[in-house]
Design an enzyme around this catalytic site. Structure first.
Site, short mmCIF file in Angstrom:
data_model
loop_
_atom_site.label_atom_id
_atom_site.label_comp_id
_atom_site.label_asym_id
_atom_site.label_seq_id
_atom_site.Cartn_x
_atom_site.Cartn_y
_atom_site.Cartn_z
N CYS A 157 14.99 -23.06 22.17
CA CYS A 157 14.35 -24.38 22.00
C CYS A 157 13.06 -24.26 21.20
CB CYS A 157 13.99 -24.98 23.36
SG CYS A 157 15.25 -24.79 24.62
N ASP A 158 12.24 -23.26 21.49
CA ASP A 158 10.85 -23.28 21.02
C ASP A 158 10.48 -22.19 20.01
OD1 ASP A 158 10.44 -25.46 22.69
OD2 ASP A 158 9.89 -24.20 24.39
N CYS A 175 12.32 -21.02 26.98
CA CYS A 175 13.54 -21.15 26.17
C CYS A 175 13.26 -20.82 24.71
CB CYS A 175 14.10 -22.56 26.30
SG CYS A 175 15.56 -22.85 25.29
#
Ligand code: NDP
Length: 315
Positions: A143-144, A140
């Site tokens: 997200c990261d 993701c």
């Protein structure tokens, strides 16, 4: 008198547990069948159990670890009287009411069902994936990506997702290698053009990652040229796998309407499936956003839809 419960929630990621919090506070005494501990794909808590730090969930200004966030969700649902069974549903029968849910030979009945079984990212199948996921290996970018500022990283895949992720990651990374297993991209023309025009993206054609390196954190990968069969090291600190997702809907095949790709179809703007009294929320019906916060939001919708539907049925 029927002994059927008001609602059974199948799945315990952010969607299912948010549905449980709302349903429990509405005095529906929900039962959550949360998955089994031994499984990585159907585990309680869902995909956030495979992440490390979550920095984009509102309310946690300094971030929170994925598993801790899910424990909080679960505690909150339990506080209002949610019952949990830590097993995997093996079969469902939605052909008549009350609906029937089975764990092997044990039958549970309920007047309504909320399906929140989530989705899984497809992985490369390398043995190191299990230990490195959340430690340099990610599925993701939203997200990261932030954790890879000024670093060289790789994205695996040649579809729209891979290009979207690679393009997004160029905001942070100094260089993004796009690892494509053949000599063409599957992505739409406009996305292809975007990747080719981006000078931070280098497309590595006819290549596959055959090994990931690093003990506690990813330190590099090995690439093989699929034509010459030559191997070479790839010096990256992050690898994003973007080769597609699979919704966890095997249980509902032939029972609930789903897209060819397996995602459940819900009535737009709601959590209604094609069977009245069966609702769906979270990634099992969302291939677009796939975020914990959007899953949680749709879990809230499902509980409210369910509560109103049960009330209307009762009148
Ligand atoms: P796709 O199935 O479209 O693409 C998967 C990609 O991963 C392909 O390039 C495939 O290669 C490659 N791949 C599959 N398995 C492996 C493997 N084991 N090793 C290496 N590479 C592999 O999935 P997406 O998630 O990209 O997209 C899913 C759907 O969502 C599509 O319909 C897409 O259009 C849509 N989408 C649209 C977006 C947008 O419009 N903004 C953004 C994201 C997704 P190969 O081609 O060789 O099979």
């Amino acid at each position: 008198m029927s002994t059927a419960r008001n609602v059974i929630i199948i799945g315990s990621g952010p969607a299912g547990l948010t549905a449980a919090i709302y349903a429990a506070r509405a005095s529906l005494a929900p039962l959550v069948i949360e998955g089994e501990l031994s499984s990585t794909s159907d585990q309680p808590g869902g995909q956030l159990m495979l992440t490390t730090e979550v920095e984009n969930f509102p309310g946690f200004p300094t971030g929170i670890m994925g598993p801790e966030l899910m424990t909080n969700f679960r505690d909150q649902a339990e506080r209002f009287g949610t019952e949990f069974i830590t097993e995997k549903v093996t079969r469902v029968d939605f052909s008549a009411r009350p609906f029937r849910v089975y764990i092997r030979d044990t039958e549970y009945t309920a007047n309504s069902i909320i399906v929140s079984t989530g989705a899984q990212s497809l992985m490369l199948g390398l043995p190191e994936e299990e230990s490195l996921i959340g430690h340099g290996l990610s599925t993701c970018a939203t997200c990261d990506g932030f954790f890879f500022r000024n670093q060289e990283i790789a994205v695996v895949g040649g579809g729209d997702s891979a290009i979207e992720e690679a393009t997004f990651l160029t905001k942070f990374a100094s260089k993004v290698y796009l690892i494509v297993r053949r000599d063409a991209l599957r992505a739409s023309r406009i996305m292809q053009d975007r990747a080719i025009a981006n000078e931070k993206i280098e497309i590595v054609w006819n290549s596959q990652i055959t090994a990931l390196h690093g003990e506690t954190h990813l330190t590099g990968a090995t690439l093989i040229d699929t034509i010459t069969k030559e191997s070479r090291p790839l010096d990256v600190t992050g690898v994003f796998v973007a080769i597609g997702h699979r919704p966890n809907t095997d249980l509902f095949k032939g029972i609930l309407h789903m897209e060819d790709s397996g995602y459940l179809i819900t009535k737009p703007g709601s959590s209604y499936t094609d069977i009245p009294g069966v609702f769906a929320c979270g990634d099992v019906q969302d291939h677009t956003y796939r975020q914990a916060i959007t899953a949680a939001g749709s879990g809230c919708m499902a509980a409210i839809d369910c509560e109103r539907w049960l009330e209307a049925e009762h009148d």
